[in-house]
Design an enzyme around this catalytic site. Structure first.
Site, short mmCIF file in Angstrom:
data_model
loop_
_atom_site.label_atom_id
_atom_site.label_comp_id
_atom_site.label_asym_id
_atom_site.label_seq_id
_atom_site.Cartn_x
_atom_site.Cartn_y
_atom_site.Cartn_z
N ARG A 1 0.85 -1.19 0.00
CA ARG A 1 0.00 0.00 0.00
C ARG A 1 0.89 1.25 0.00
NH1 ARG A 1 -4.23 -0.43 4.44
NH2 ARG A 1 -5.69 -1.18 2.87
N GLU B 1 14.36 2.26 -2.72
CA GLU B 1 15.46 1.71 -3.50
C GLU B 1 15.05 0.97 -4.76
OE1 GLU B 1 18.80 0.67 -0.39
OE2 GLU B 1 16.87 0.74 0.59
MO1 MOS Z 1 20.13 2.69 1.65
S1 MOS Z 1 21.79 2.29 0.48
O1 MOS Z 1 19.99 1.20 2.50
O2 MOS Z 1 20.63 3.92 2.70
#
Ligand code: MOS
Length: 690
Positions: free
Chosen positions: A576, A653
């Site tokens: 979510r 990420e």
């Molecule tokens: Mo991120 S590279 O886990 O701060």
């Protein structure tokens, strides 16, 4: 697992609470923290790659007007703990890599400090050194584990099974530097036996525990404050030498604040970086494209003084169904700066080789690359045998393909002098909740205040934590304030591994539940409750990841080899979405960083001298607005019931993960040239262009 929150504030695209202060320039960053009559530090770095300094002469430097001190290994305070060799600066004269700090000037102005640093005369003794990563380095070794604690090697089944169709190629990713806009900076004050650090960090509590340990101070005598961060991408996730230097300097001038900002050039040897990788990927499949074997052998580097072993092959262990699988990591211990975390360490470089290899396999089989991935979708995690808490990779591929217009792609299309092609790659990133955060909720005059020592890297924590608290308390989000970024607040884990929202948010929800249990829905002024991030009862029962698919359209100039990414679309299944505004920005940012990795970024290390030659933003090229054309990030409607009360997965990420492979695959589709070594520069394309 406890129930999911009913999303009311969650899911709303509220604008950033920290936005106005940042835009107006009033958000206090670490270096700008108001300080009375501060002194300024400038580090002096070793100009050799290995050896020791025999003599450091500061006669000329110290004679400059405004210079207060020159601190060297001969004069510096002895640290209480030197186990972490990266942090044990100015403790001895040894030089383990070029750029190691060997001195520090303290002066009344930053200009004077920098000028004085240049006047310091150093006499060296040099030793032979090795700074070049080579796949055939005879000194490669097998680390005990890879980041953070994964097995170094895995092997299952028989890798020597003969398959009808095979791919056996070697791929490389470059050395990359994180390069957040805000450099690594600290304002430090040693006063009355208490060390206060206004430090640019992804975790005030990690800085506190590290600095306390290093200086032998009880944690209560170190306070770390960091309300705003101008990016970090992992380079501010664990403390580096700069904060120790600032603290060392402050302790020489009790009562007087000192300021230290690494220069952009200094960041290229002192703030971590992404190891270059050499990845041999072997795939074997039957004629229908069913993977029979998958083998990934990674060679990468670490530093002589401190090991960082990237888990580059980890995603290959769980991504696709293949009966026979092996992965391995081998490291070269080089005389280079210490590598560390950079956005999606492991997954980001580790999905480049395999996702290009899948494209090569699809081509060899004559199967559409999406179809090939669909045929290898595992029923359960191939490594652990656990069910996935949710896995919608196939839906990402199919939905993304539709939105991108994948079906109409034609190989080798030409548009004037541009060769046009498109490519796809899959993405994955672990979805975890870290233990060890705690939140407090207090009520006062109709308003709730959430306190947690979390960090907002620019990711949105300031904005989304009140959304989570509001739903957990069942109150309007406008009645919730939040305080973060201070060790005086309850402990919070690092803003890293895409775990912030899940970990801190779970603590906030637990605190809200404790608050309601204690005071009901009609609290009085001063009512307060605190709770820790609860353990996830489903933790060991499921394999937990976010997934995505990136689609790229590349245009390559047939005469010059110039590459433009005219379209870059990502479709993600990441639980979510707590806030679509900040989430989209995270996903888009990751994709731009992936584009940058694919085409531009490359830390060029000169093995003759052991330093990164292009150590500034003039020569270390990062994608800019002009490089970004049609960029889009979408997501599927997914709620994961096994992770946290928000139903969310980390999103900081995954955007970067498959992007470089999608672009490399698109470039191949456009030109027929298969570039297996990042970045994709003209020189690699020109010889093969039609
Ligand atoms: Mo991120 S590279 O886990 O701060």
């Amino acid at each position: 697992m406890t129930g999911l929150l009913e999303p009311r504030a969650i899911g709303r695209g509220l604008t950033r609470r920290d936005g106005p202060a940042k835009v107006a320039g009033t958000a206090p960053y670490a270096y700008e923290h108001p300080a009375e009559a501060p002194l300024y530090c400038h580090p002096i770095q070793a100009a050799i790659a290995r050896g020791r300094c025999l003599r450091i002469s500061g006669v000329e430097a110290e004679a400059l007007d405004g210079v207060r001190a020159l601190i060297t290994p001969f004069t510096a305070e002895r640290l209480a703990d030197t186990d972490d060799a990266e942090l044990a600066v100015l403790q001895d004269c040894e030089i383990p890599f070029r750029g190691r700090v060997i001195g520090l000037v303290l002066a009344e102005s930053s200009e004077t400090a920098r000028h004085a640093a240049e006047l310091v005369d150093v006499e060296y003794e040099t030793d032979p050194f090795v700074a070049e990563l080579k796949a055939d380095d005879p000194d490669l070794y097998q680390p005990d584990k890879v980041n953070p604690s994964f097995a170094t090697d895995t092997s299952e089944g028989d890798l020597e099974t003969a398959s009808a169709v095979t791919v056996d190629q070697t791929y490389t990713t470059a050395m990359y530097h994180n390069n957040p806009l805000e450099p690594h900076t600290t304002t430090a004050l040693w006063d009355d036996g208490v060390l206060t650090l206004w430090d640019s960090t992804q975790s005030v509590h990690s800085v506190r525990s590290t600095v306390a340990k290093t200086f032998g101070l009880p944690a209560e005598r170190v306070r770390v404050i960091c309300p705003y961060i101008g990016g970090g991408f992992g380079s501010k996730g664990m403390p580096h030498a700069n904060v120790v230097l600032a603290a060392l300097a402050a302790r020489t001038v009790p009562g007087r604040p000192v300021k230290l900002a690494l220069t952009r050039q200094q960041m290229f040897s002192l703030a971590g970086y992404r190891t270059p990788t050499i990845q041999r990927v072997r795939l074997g499949a039957d004629r229908d494209g069913r993977l029979e074997s998958l083998d990934m052998a990674v060679v990468e580097q670490t530093s002589r003084i401190k090991e960082f072993a990237e888990q580059t092959a980890a995603p290959a262990r769980m991504m696709y169904a293949a009966r026979n699988r092996a992965t391995s990591h081998r490291l070269a211990r080089l005389d280079v700066p210490v590598p560390s975390w950079m956005r999606a360490p492991g997954e980001c470089p580790g999905m480049f080789g395999p996702e290009v290899a899948m494209d090569e396999l699809a081509e060899a089989l004559g199967i559409d690359p999406i179809e090939l991935r669909v045929r290898n979708e595992p029923e359960e995690d191939p490594e652990t045998g656990l069910p996935f808490s949710s896995r919608h990779l196939v839906e990402c591929l199919r939905t993304g393909a539709e939105r991108f217009g994948w079906d109409s792609r034609t190989r080798g299309r030409r548009d004037g002098r541009w060769l046009v092609g498109s490519g796809v790659a899959a993405s994955v990133y672990p979805a975890k909740r870290m233990p060890g955060s705690s939140a407090t909720i207090r009520y006062e005059k109709g308003r709730y205040t959430v306190e947690i020592g979390a960090a907002d890297l620019g990711t949105g924590a300031w904005t989304i934590l009140p959304q989570i608290a509001a739903d957990a308390l069942d109150v309007p989000v406008d009645s919730v304030d939040v305080r973060i970024g201070d060790t005086d607040l309850p402990k919070a884990t690092v803003a890293g591994g895409s775990t912030g929202t899940a970990s801190w948010g779970s603590a906030v929800v637990a605190a809200a539940e404790a608050f309601r249990d204690k005071y009901g829905s009609d609290p009085g002024d001063g009512d307060e409750a605190q709770a820790d991030t609860p353990k996830n009862p489903d933790d060991k029962k499921y394999s937990t990841y976010g997934f995505g698919a990136q689609f790229a359209e590349a245009r390559v100039d047939a005469d010059t080899g110039e590459v433009r990414v005219s379209r870059l679309h990502g479709t993600f299944a990441v639980g979510r979405i707590v806030n679509p505004v900040t989430a989209r920005s995270q996903l888009l940012g990751g994709m731009v960083m992936g584009l940058s990795m694919a085409l531009h970024e490359n830390s060029v290390l000169d093995p003759r001298f052991g330093h990164v030659v292009n150590h500034d933003l003039a020569e270390y090229h990062i994608a800019t607005n002009a490089d970004v054309e049609d960029l889009r990030a979408d997501w599927l409607d997914e709620t994961d019931p096994h992770l946290n009360p928000m139903g969310s997965k980390g999103i900081g990420e995954i955007g970067i993960v498959g992007t470089a492979a999608a672009i490399a695959n698109a470039v191949h589709h456009a030109t027929g040239v298969r570039v297996r070594d990042l970045p994709i520069t003209l020189d690699k394309l020109l010889p093969g262009l039609p």
